[in-house]
Design a protein around this motif. Sequence first.
Motif, mmCIF file in Angstrom:
data_model
loop_
_atom_site.group_PDB
_atom_site.id
_atom_site.type_symbol
_atom_site.label_atom_id
_atom_site.label_comp_id
_atom_site.label_asym_id
_atom_site.label_seq_id
_atom_site.Cartn_x
_atom_site.Cartn_y
_atom_site.Cartn_z
ATOM 1 N N ARG A 266 0.832 -1.200 0.000
ATOM 2 C CA ARG A 266 0.000 0.000 0.000
ATOM 3 C C ARG A 266 0.871 1.256 0.000
ATOM 4 O O ARG A 266 2.033 1.233 0.417
ATOM 5 C CB ARG A 266 -0.940 0.003 1.204
ATOM 6 C CG ARG A 266 -0.283 0.198 2.544
ATOM 7 C CD ARG A 266 -1.318 0.138 3.673
ATOM 8 N NE ARG A 266 -0.739 0.417 4.972
ATOM 9 C CZ ARG A 266 -0.112 -0.455 5.741
ATOM 10 N NH1 ARG A 266 0.019 -1.700 5.322
ATOM 11 N NH2 ARG A 266 0.387 -0.101 6.908
ATOM 12 N N SER A 267 0.287 2.341 -0.437
ATOM 13 C CA SER A 267 1.018 3.612 -0.498
ATOM 14 C C SER A 267 1.220 4.178 0.910
ATOM 15 O O SER A 267 0.482 3.851 1.850
ATOM 16 C CB SER A 267 0.247 4.618 -1.350
ATOM 17 O OG SER A 267 -0.946 5.024 -0.674
ATOM 18 N N ALA A 270 -1.902 6.051 2.219
ATOM 19 C CA ALA A 270 -3.190 5.365 2.379
ATOM 20 C C ALA A 270 -3.704 5.523 3.807
ATOM 21 O O ALA A 270 -2.929 5.499 4.770
ATOM 22 C CB ALA A 270 -3.042 3.894 2.031
ATOM 23 N N LYS A 271 -5.004 5.696 3.936
ATOM 24 C CA LYS A 271 -5.653 5.859 5.239
ATOM 25 C C LYS A 271 -6.504 4.613 5.551
ATOM 26 O O LYS A 271 -7.052 3.990 4.654
ATOM 27 C CB LYS A 271 -6.553 7.101 5.242
ATOM 28 C CG LYS A 271 -5.835 8.381 4.866
ATOM 29 C CD LYS A 271 -4.746 8.734 5.881
ATOM 30 C CE LYS A 271 -4.077 10.066 5.510
ATOM 31 N NZ LYS A 271 -2.955 10.376 6.434
ATOM 32 N N TYR A 273 -9.521 2.293 6.487
ATOM 33 C CA TYR A 273 -10.907 2.408 6.075
ATOM 34 C C TYR A 273 -11.833 1.523 6.915
ATOM 35 O O TYR A 273 -12.857 1.968 7.399
ATOM 36 C CB TYR A 273 -11.008 2.050 4.596
ATOM 37 C CG TYR A 273 -12.281 2.502 3.920
ATOM 38 C CD1 TYR A 273 -12.727 3.821 4.020
ATOM 39 C CD2 TYR A 273 -13.038 1.621 3.158
ATOM 40 C CE1 TYR A 273 -13.885 4.237 3.394
ATOM 41 C CE2 TYR A 273 -14.200 2.023 2.528
ATOM 42 C CZ TYR A 273 -14.619 3.335 2.651
ATOM 43 O OH TYR A 273 -15.772 3.754 2.042
ATOM 44 N N TRP A 286 -7.418 -0.400 3.421
ATOM 45 C CA TRP A 286 -6.869 0.950 3.391
ATOM 46 C C TRP A 286 -7.227 1.617 2.065
ATOM 47 O O TRP A 286 -7.387 0.932 1.051
ATOM 48 C CB TRP A 286 -5.340 0.918 3.543
ATOM 49 C CG TRP A 286 -4.863 0.290 4.821
ATOM 50 C CD1 TRP A 286 -4.922 -1.028 5.186
ATOM 51 C CD2 TRP A 286 -4.261 0.964 5.916
ATOM 52 N NE1 TRP A 286 -4.395 -1.230 6.436
ATOM 53 C CE2 TRP A 286 -3.956 -0.018 6.913
ATOM 54 C CE3 TRP A 286 -3.911 2.295 6.175
ATOM 55 C CZ2 TRP A 286 -3.362 0.310 8.128
ATOM 56 C CZ3 TRP A 286 -3.300 2.620 7.380
ATOM 57 C CH2 TRP A 286 -3.031 1.628 8.349
ATOM 58 N N VAL A 287 -7.355 2.936 2.065
ATOM 59 C CA VAL A 287 -7.748 3.651 0.861
ATOM 60 C C VAL A 287 -6.840 4.859 0.650
ATOM 61 O O VAL A 287 -6.461 5.553 1.607
ATOM 62 C CB VAL A 287 -9.232 4.085 0.927
ATOM 63 C CG1 VAL A 287 -9.485 5.023 2.096
ATOM 64 C CG2 VAL A 287 -9.681 4.703 -0.388
ATOM 65 N N ASP A 288 -6.482 5.074 -0.613
ATOM 66 C CA ASP A 288 -5.742 6.274 -1.011
ATOM 67 C C ASP A 288 -6.593 6.996 -2.047
ATOM 68 O O ASP A 288 -6.704 6.560 -3.197
ATOM 69 C CB ASP A 288 -4.381 5.893 -1.606
ATOM 70 C CG ASP A 288 -3.487 7.109 -1.847
ATOM 71 O OD1 ASP A 288 -4.025 8.162 -2.240
ATOM 72 O OD2 ASP A 288 -2.261 6.997 -1.646
ATOM 73 N N MET A 294 -7.663 0.906 -3.272
ATOM 74 C CA MET A 294 -7.786 0.299 -1.943
ATOM 75 C C MET A 294 -6.777 -0.842 -1.829
ATOM 76 O O MET A 294 -6.441 -1.481 -2.822
ATOM 77 C CB MET A 294 -9.198 -0.240 -1.706
ATOM 78 C CG MET A 294 -10.255 0.820 -1.492
ATOM 79 S SD MET A 294 -11.859 0.063 -1.093
ATOM 80 C CE MET A 294 -12.845 1.538 -0.802
ATOM 81 N N TRP A 295 -6.323 -1.088 -0.613
ATOM 82 C CA TRP A 295 -5.411 -2.199 -0.336
ATOM 83 C C TRP A 295 -5.980 -3.050 0.806
ATOM 84 O O TRP A 295 -6.594 -2.506 1.733
ATOM 85 C CB TRP A 295 -4.041 -1.704 0.101
ATOM 86 C CG TRP A 295 -3.186 -1.156 -0.997
ATOM 87 C CD1 TRP A 295 -2.230 -1.813 -1.717
ATOM 88 C CD2 TRP A 295 -3.195 0.192 -1.493
ATOM 89 N NE1 TRP A 295 -1.645 -0.976 -2.632
ATOM 90 C CE2 TRP A 295 -2.218 0.271 -2.519
ATOM 91 C CE3 TRP A 295 -3.934 1.339 -1.187
ATOM 92 C CZ2 TRP A 295 -1.948 1.432 -3.220
ATOM 93 C CZ3 TRP A 295 -3.676 2.503 -1.890
ATOM 94 C CH2 TRP A 295 -2.701 2.542 -2.895
#
Length: 364
Positions: A266-267, A270-271, A273, A286-288, A294-295
Amino acid sequence: MTVTKNKYWDIDRTLTHNALFYVIVGNRSAGKSYGCKKRAITNFIKKGEQFAYVRRYTDDLKDSLPNFFKDIVKNNEFPEYEFKVDGTKLYCRLKTEEDSKVTWKEEDVCGYGLILSTADNKKSISYPSVTMIIYDEFMLDKESSSQRYLRNEPKTLLNLYETVARPGTEHPRCVLFMLSNSVSINNPFFLFWDLKMPSMDKPDGNGKYIWHHPTRPMIVENAVKQEMVDAKMQNEFYGIIKGTGYDDFAIHNEFVNDDETFVEKRSSTAKFYFTFIYKNRKYGVWVDVLQGLMWVSEAVDPSYPITYSITMKDHRPNTLFLKNRNHAIRFNKFIQAYKDGCVRFESILIKSICYEILKMTMNI
């Protein structure tokens, strides 16, 4: 083409790691079963130690046990000995005169065939001289096989091990070998013990690729040997399978049902979720927003309040049971992102697990 013995898996070098459980994953014809059989017979001849040969279902054992000694005899590994299979008992003894009809005795029993699916019926039986258990073909190809893993199969195998090895008693130390071709790391055993395939960058002192479990006396070995790979690639059969994907499995020991598509870390931006629980394990989504991706990761934020349970068995207080997706707004967005090709997975194992979940939940 003649393949010399150094092209095959070497059990002696594997045993130098002194584990209790050995998980051996190798390409086809690598010599995994053969090496274990030869070692088991040698242990009986030299030390009087017996072994157990385990298969999952009755038909598996019924098909394989009658031919257990066939390749050993063909290769004349023990020219002074003769062998016999009678029911689920395996016999070995010094050869007798050709015209004699000496009865096989209990002291000639070198091994036993056991069926994992009926192991609970054998709890009262004693195997005081068994020091080696061979569980052959422990991985299933769920894409092409009609068979299924047993319910709680790792625990069933542990029950069988306890029945045979009687840990904590005067029973001698008993090692377990689990053998398989490379099918998928998404299997009950890798999940149960959190097993990993070894890195192919750093072989041990014997040239083997071994992963040691950090807290248990277990190893996982990638039993591929370059000599065997080269020999297979020079065979005319390679012309049939080259470039089909089957060559990766049969020759290079790559997992036939696993690939790296959509697998990436993931980046950093990414935050978190939401969390979901499946088979008693937690995974984080996780989402960017900037990347539109999403990851799915093993990393979770325990302080985040939204946690979905995929099955009733996973349901806990303070989780949202995913029985009706109408009330699972974030999970629905995750499914839509998957349909749009915008979901990534941080490992092949996570990807494989998520495919199981998505097949279930997209029908809810």
